[in-house]
Write an enzyme that holds these catalytic residues in place. Structure first.
Site, PDB file in Angstrom:
ATOM      1  N   ASP A 232       0.799  -1.210  -0.019  1.00  0.00           N
ATOM      2  CA  ASP A 232       0.084   0.007   0.127  1.00  0.00           C
ATOM      3  C   ASP A 232       0.888   1.240  -0.056  1.00  0.00           C
ATOM      4  O   ASP A 232       2.210   1.200   0.307  1.00  0.00           O
ATOM      5  CB  ASP A 232      -0.956   0.268   1.214  1.00  0.00           C
TER       6      ASP A 232
HETATM    7  C1  BGC Z   1      -4.795   3.701   0.106  1.00  0.00           C
HETATM    8  C2  BGC Z   1      -4.971   2.588  -1.080  1.00  0.00           C
HETATM    9  C3  BGC Z   1      -4.904   3.320  -2.323  1.00  0.00           C
HETATM   10  C4  BGC Z   1      -3.332   4.062  -2.418  1.00  0.00           C
HETATM   11  C5  BGC Z   1      -3.175   5.002  -3.628  1.00  0.00           C
HETATM   12  C6  BGC Z   1      -3.427   4.440  -0.013  1.00  0.00           C
HETATM   13  O1  BGC Z   1      -3.494   5.261   1.035  1.00  0.00           O
HETATM   14  O2  BGC Z   1      -4.938   2.757   1.405  1.00  0.00           O
HETATM   15  O3  BGC Z   1      -6.201   1.792  -0.925  1.00  0.00           O
HETATM   16  O4  BGC Z   1      -4.886   2.361  -3.476  1.00  0.00           O
HETATM   17  O5  BGC Z   1      -3.408   4.977  -1.389  1.00  0.00           O
HETATM   18  O6  BGC Z   1      -3.970   5.951  -3.847  1.00  0.00           O
END
Ligand code: BGC
Length: 799
Positions: A232
């Protein structure tokens, strides 16, 4: 040469220097390629629609995105219980992604809704693993059918936003397998996603990004996942070592890590076979997303149509004392600021810049047959309080035949990055309903929110439609249902408790000192409420219709299950009304007299069927013995307890219409833990805050309780919040708050980034473009080690 051989021979021509950049992102939204040999990959969020942001808005990229279709949030889509529809939404999103040159969509999220306050519940499907996994799998199949990849997220146990980057989800193996990992396994089986995203948090003490058990044993071993694993955003605990534990790509990455990776390879800190395996997964993904696809143009018209239909198939009619459908809408007034300024999506990385958003007020006025515009009063304000709104609304209601009242949570209440504090609607809205009810007895409420709220006014209204966060087509979809052009067929994918006080983990959610103890075990959502017979506002699976359905008797093709042969459960369902509609037929199992800890009933299959007026259909479920299984912690595998089970079929977890007993034999021996786990065997309505000793028995080991995580020595996993008592911490916090106050585009964005900045580990600061040695120097200063800080500043390196 077949594909496999081609890839192998390409791989053999690549040097480590060429492969190294494949292991970290090229900024926020790309993977590196290798010259002409491996094409780079572009990825963007989901899951409500495409959020294509440009690189120049920073690595978190919360800035404006290109316009795209905004579909209903997964919290609403799950209420459709319609896998074909979910697949269609996925296909539409995939086509739009193709049109916008995006090769992987960062969705779906199949985390379990463990508590209604989780700020990100709107992005997830359900409290039930089976429903979550099936919806996730259908979405993946749709997106990938047009050659665009998906990223199944957030693997795993990311069930709260509070301190999401540092909290430790402490959960017993059986619960982990049956509740929290199950949806991932199902989605992988049904959809075969090309990528998986690891979660931010730790699971039983180990960060997801370097968790061997999760990424190797479960994901690759048990689930047979063959694709790529990315972190993530900012969720890589150690950008070298994580590659040894199954993480392929660190995301995002504003830096060039090539030298660091090559050095780690040379020193043996990064194992060569793991390095190769990461690189191979990126190359395989690049091949997949760049392979030629059927010509299939994206049509916004079709996409918007699907978004509207999805609302009409998913919105849940929660109350109707005969007032709906509204045949005389023109005689109703419209009250509620949300009718004019719709709440159609949640905040955070899933935010879409919608192409075709229309408020309900505008929709009704444009689509009225004739006559005057509908009378409207805001009734409350979504921002600061304004005088006179209440009186104006009451006056309007007193002159109208009925009131269509839009209520819901203001946008700042629900977001990625932080949890809600309570399940309340704003007080102003509650006062409004109470006052309107004094002058008008025909009130129909339309509710927008991403997760359950308490409804103290339920007895004062005659109708209630739940549209959750309905995306850009919400007004049109809702209009069809309200006016009876279509019969509602949405059913809840989560329980709506009466009060927050009734929630099983209310006393220990979201945890203390960065430890989230999953003391509730298997008793999540209806598994708890049904087991202790707790009264709820609306049970799991519940949803009204303008039709009534009559269920016949369940018949089983076999009353004994001795081996793995499949068997069939069937029954007739008849629409006993004069309107056409759809029925969600839900199949649960109910073990009788189990020697194990077991919830009263669990969902194992469902079908949504369409019935014309007075039509009768035979519904069949193909089943096998795996539906009776539980996870056995001794053999670390699923096993079947020999027992009598009831196959129960109904329209909600509480509304079982017909059932049939079935004998299941097996050689499995149960060791009852009745004496040591009394609170799990006899679930009471008092919640699941079981004694620590008992929870430790469930876990199989003691919990190393952390008393104060905010003490020296600080490290790269400490947070700005931890050091806010130090001089450097105070200065850094001041600077951040100042910059946020200036730059945030909304209150939710400000809250999210502030909460994120205070509770993110220092290591994640690289995401915001801060170099590691600067971060290390801040930590040194907080540790009162100025010389080490100077060393880090001058000579680089991390702690
Ligand atoms: C989120 C993800 C997301 C990623 C990119 C993160 O903060 O938890 O779900 O895909 O950011 O935006």
């Amino acid at each position: 040469m077949d594909k496999h051989e081609e890839l192998k021979s390409l791989f053999d021509t690549l040097s480590d220097e060429q492969k190294a950049p494949l292991l970290y992102g090229a900024g926020a939204w790309h993977f590196h390629g290798i010259g002409r040999k491996v094409r780079p990959i572009e990825l963007h969020d989901g899951p409500l629609g495409l959020r294509k942001v440009s690189e120049d808005v920073g690595t978190m990229g919360l800035g404006e995105s290109l316009p795209a279709t905004c579909f209903p949030a997964p919290c609403l889509l799950a209420c459709s219980w319609d896998l074909e529809l979910e697949k269609r939404i996925g296909t539409m999103m995939g086509l739009e992604a193709r049109d916008q040159k995006t090769q992987v969509i960062l969705a779906p999220g199949v985390n379990i809704k463990r508590n209604p306050l989780c700020g990100r519940n709107f992005e997830y499907f359900s409290e039930d693993p089976y429903l979550s996994g099936k919806m996730g799998g259908a979405f993946i199949s749709g997106v990938q059918s047009v050659g665009v990849g998906t990223s199944l997220k957030h693997f795993a146990c990311n069930n709260q936003e509070t301190e999401r980057m540092i909290s430790d989800s402490i959960v017993d193996e059986r619960t982990l397998q049956e509740i929290y990992l199950k949806p991932f396994g199902l989605a992988i089986k049904d959809g075969d996603p090309w990528t998986v995203m690891s979660s931010y948090n730790k699971i039983n003490g180990v960060y997801a990004s370097d968790n061997d058990y999760l990424l190797k044993d479960v994901l690759r071993g048990q689930f047979g996942f063959q694709g790529l694993v990315m972190s993530d955003w900012g969720g890589t605990n150690d950008y070298i070592d994580s590659h040894n534990h199954g993480l392929d790509v660190e995301m995002p990455c504003p830096w060039n890590r090539r030298e660091q990776i090559l050095r780690a390879l040379e020193k043996g800190q990064l194992k060569h076979e793991e390095f190769d395996s990461c690189a191979r997964h990126v190359i395989e993904l690049s091949e997949k997303v760049n392979s030629p696809q059927k010509e299939m143009p994206f049509s916004y018209g079709l996409s918007h149509k699907a978004a509207v239909e999805a609302v009409a198939e998913s919105a849940v009619l929660l109350k109707n004392d005969g007032i709906l459908p509204l045949t005389d809408l023109s005689q109703y007034c419209l009250i509620g600021a949300l009718a004019k300024t719709p709440r159609y999506q949640g905040n955070g990385s899933s935010g879409v810049n919608p192409l075709g958003l229309v408020s309900f007020l505008d929709f009704v006025n444009v689509n009225r047959d004739s006559g005057e515009e509908i009378k409207y009063a805001p009734g409350y304000s979504l921002e600061e309080k304004k005088d006179g709104l209440l009186l104006e609304a009451v006056d309007l209601a007193s002159k109208s035949r009925g009131v269509l009242l839009f209520l819901g949570l203001p946008s700042s209440k629900e977001s990625e990055g932080y949890d809600r504090f309570n399940m309340d609607l704003p007080e102003e809205q509650i006062t409004l309903v109470n006052e309107l009810a004094k002058v008008n007895s025909n009130i129909v409420v339309v509710l927008s929110c991403g997760s359950p709220v308490e409804l103290p006014f339920l007895s004062k209204i005659r109708g209630l439609f739940l549209i959750y966060l309905g995306g850009e087509g919400a007004s049109e979809g809702l209009f069809r249902l309200l006016t009876g052009k279509q019969s509602p067929s949405g059913h809840l994918a989560e329980t709506w408790p009466l009060h927050y006080y009734d929630v099983p983990n209310r006393d220990f959610y979201p945890g203390k000192n960065r430890q989230a103890l999953y003391k509730d075990g298997l008793f999540v959502g209806y598994r708890y409420y049904e087991s202790c017979e707790k009264e709820v506002a609306f049970p799991f699976g519940f949803g009204l219709s303008y039709c009534s359905f009559k269920f016949g008797l369940v018949s089983l093709s076999s009353l004994n299950v001795k081996d793995s042969s499949p068997f069939v459960a069937s029954l007739s369902v008849e629409n006993v009304s004069d309107v056409a509609g759809k029925c969600v037929v839900q199949l649960y199992i109910h073990p009788i007299g189990s020697h194990l800890v077991r919830p009263l009933r669990e969902l194992k299959a469902f079908k949504k069927i369409s019935l014309k007026p007075h039509e009768k259909q035979e519904v069949e479920f193909d089943l096998d013995r795996s539906i009776f299984s539980h996870y056995d912690t001794k053999s670390h595998a699923f096993a079947v307890e020999p027992l009598t089970y009831r196959i129960e079929i109904g329209e909600s977890s509480l509304d079982i219409r017909s059932s049939q007993a079935i004998e299941v034999s097996s050689s499995y021996n149960v060791d009852s833990q009745r004496a040591t786990l009394p609170d799990y065997y006899f679930v009471s309505g008092r919640g699941m805050d079981v004694p620590q000793k008992e929870f430790e028995t469930l876990l199989g080991h003691p919990v190393h309780v952390i008393s104060n995580p905010k003490v020296r020595p600080y490290g790269m996993n400490s947070t700005l919040g931890d050091i806010d008592g130090t001089l450097i911490g105070k200065i850094a916090k001041k600077l951040i708050v100042k910059s946020l106050t200036k730059n945030a585009r909304s209150e939710a964005e400000r809250n999210m980034t502030l909460e994120g900045s205070l509770s993110s580990p220092f290591r994640a600061g690289t995401m915001a473009g801060v170099k590691e040695n600067y971060l290390a120097a801040v930590v040194d200063l907080a540790n009162r080690k100025p010389f080490q800080a100077i060393y880090h500043l001058l000579f680089g390196g991390k702690i």
